[in-house]
Design an enzyme around this catalytic site. Sequence first.
Site, PDB file in Angstrom:
ATOM      1  N   SER A 146      46.155  34.579  43.751  1.00  0.00           N
ATOM      2  CA  SER A 146      46.801  33.310  43.986  1.00  0.00           C
ATOM      3  C   SER A 146      48.044  32.876  43.534  1.00  0.00           C
ATOM      4  CB  SER A 146      45.561  32.283  43.510  1.00  0.00           C
ATOM      5  OG  SER A 146      45.794  31.078  43.931  1.00  0.00           O
ATOM      6  N   ASP A 182      41.775  31.283  54.377  1.00  0.00           N
ATOM      7  CA  ASP A 182      41.490  30.981  53.072  1.00  0.00           C
ATOM      8  C   ASP A 182      42.264  29.566  52.971  1.00  0.00           C
ATOM      9  OD1 ASP A 182      42.253  30.853  50.210  1.00  0.00           O
ATOM     10  OD2 ASP A 182      42.760  32.822  49.938  1.00  0.00           O
ATOM     11  N   HIS A 238      38.896  32.961  49.086  1.00  0.00           N
ATOM     12  CA  HIS A 238      39.913  33.169  48.131  1.00  0.00           C
ATOM     13  C   HIS A 238      39.775  34.340  47.298  1.00  0.00           C
ATOM     14  CE1 HIS A 238      43.885  31.658  46.555  1.00  0.00           C
ATOM     15  NE2 HIS A 238      43.227  31.343  45.194  1.00  0.00           N
TER      16      HIS A 238
END
Length: 502
Positions: A217, A439, A468
């Site tokens: 991320s 995502d 994710h």
Amino acid sequence: MNRRSSAAQSLALLAVLGLGASLTTVPAAAEEARTPQVKWGQCPDDVVAEAAPTVLRCATVPVPLDYAEPEGEQIDLTVSRLAATDPDRRRGVLLLNPGGPGGSGLTLSALLVAQGLPSSVTDRYDLIGMDTRGIGHSTPVSCGFTTGGPYYANIPPYAVDDAAVTAQAKIAQRAAEQCADNDDGTLRHLTTANTARDLDRIRAALGEEKTSYLGYSYGTALGAAYASMFPERADRIVLDSNIGDTHLDRDGMRRYALGMEQTLPDFAKWAAVRHDSYGLGRTPRQVRASYLTLAGRLDRAPVAGIDGNLFRLLTFGHLFKQTQYPKLAQTWQTLLEGDEAAARDPQVLQQEGTDGALSPADNALTVFLAVTCNDVEWPEDVDTYRRGVAEDRARYPLYGAATANITPCAFWPYAPAEPPVEVGTEGPRNVLLLQNRRDASTPHLGGKSLREKFGDRARLVSVDDSGHGVYVLGGNSCALNTTTRYLVDGVMPSKDTSCRAD
């Protein structure tokens, strides 16, 4: 604001959580250090408890608060180590970052091991977790955000109209002022570039000539910055679920709405074949309609403290993992039925009566704001956000009027000290990008964008999956094998790769 609403806000936030002289140089002492300078000891009690049964060792590494004054004030970074299990085959260190900015990474190694990280990786690398500058057990920062306060999430609330943007602007401005009021001089130095410099200080303190890196991320932005600023010291770099650059800006925030549009259909298909159990719709189209109907209804009449904004935020957060679909379907069902008792989560009841206390999310909220607002200039004109909200409400009906809404960055008291790190095309071909095609928070577009910016230094692995997190955190065998082969044997795909769904 009632107590149940504030507690529900906390739960929604937790669902989403799981930003002169050139400053790009690092003092020679950090560059040349080859002797380990870290003294490992017992980790803090909460880290020990969270990592169990995995046993980690922890240490502190001092780094400059301001790299323009490297001999000036120092702050402490807390790092953890899960030592390589086969010293004869040990390759080096693998720095880990879980994202955020604002996420604690001290126990990420234990989480990955628990999720099935291959032993071929743990044989060869010391896994190094950390609380990056400002976070947790490192020298922490605080804006003083409280439970029940008006600022409680990194994503702004859904704006049903122009008036809602105006109201949020007042909350955002007060949040920025609150951060300035509570700042001891540290906040302005929380940037992705400085955190990348910290990574290199950690590398040097560990006595390593190079370091490998695995970031998820926002951790992809940090890893991209490190690989760009220190290409000669970056070994094998894996960036998983990419935001698309070395920083999160307004366009990046607005892409969350694109991600939700692309990801909700997977949940809708799942829920449609379980209509007899949850009653959300017999077709994906009907499930989507249930979402829009329920969000509008909760805008007008909240249930158990959950209004339309919190419902949208909870849905967004629960799309991160397919394992969360049953809980999300159950929540939709109780809210559609207007069942106050069923919608009152036991965790909400436990948090009632805490209004005014420092929020458990204060530190994470503060770091997210500081890094995100310091990295790049954000628009300051409220009308810019009104126009963006109107555009994205039509373009991305599920969530666009939230992610385009105004944030405290519009009122941030500090200007960026330097431009955001530019992705570097010069350097070895050592950046492996992993990206699910669907995502919610980092849509596939982010991986494609970073691949283009890195040029031939990178290869992109696109996975026909939803959620994710790809490596270990996802279930795709092709992506798992490709990444493990790279980390263990250094075998980078010769071209961009598409992994089919298992």
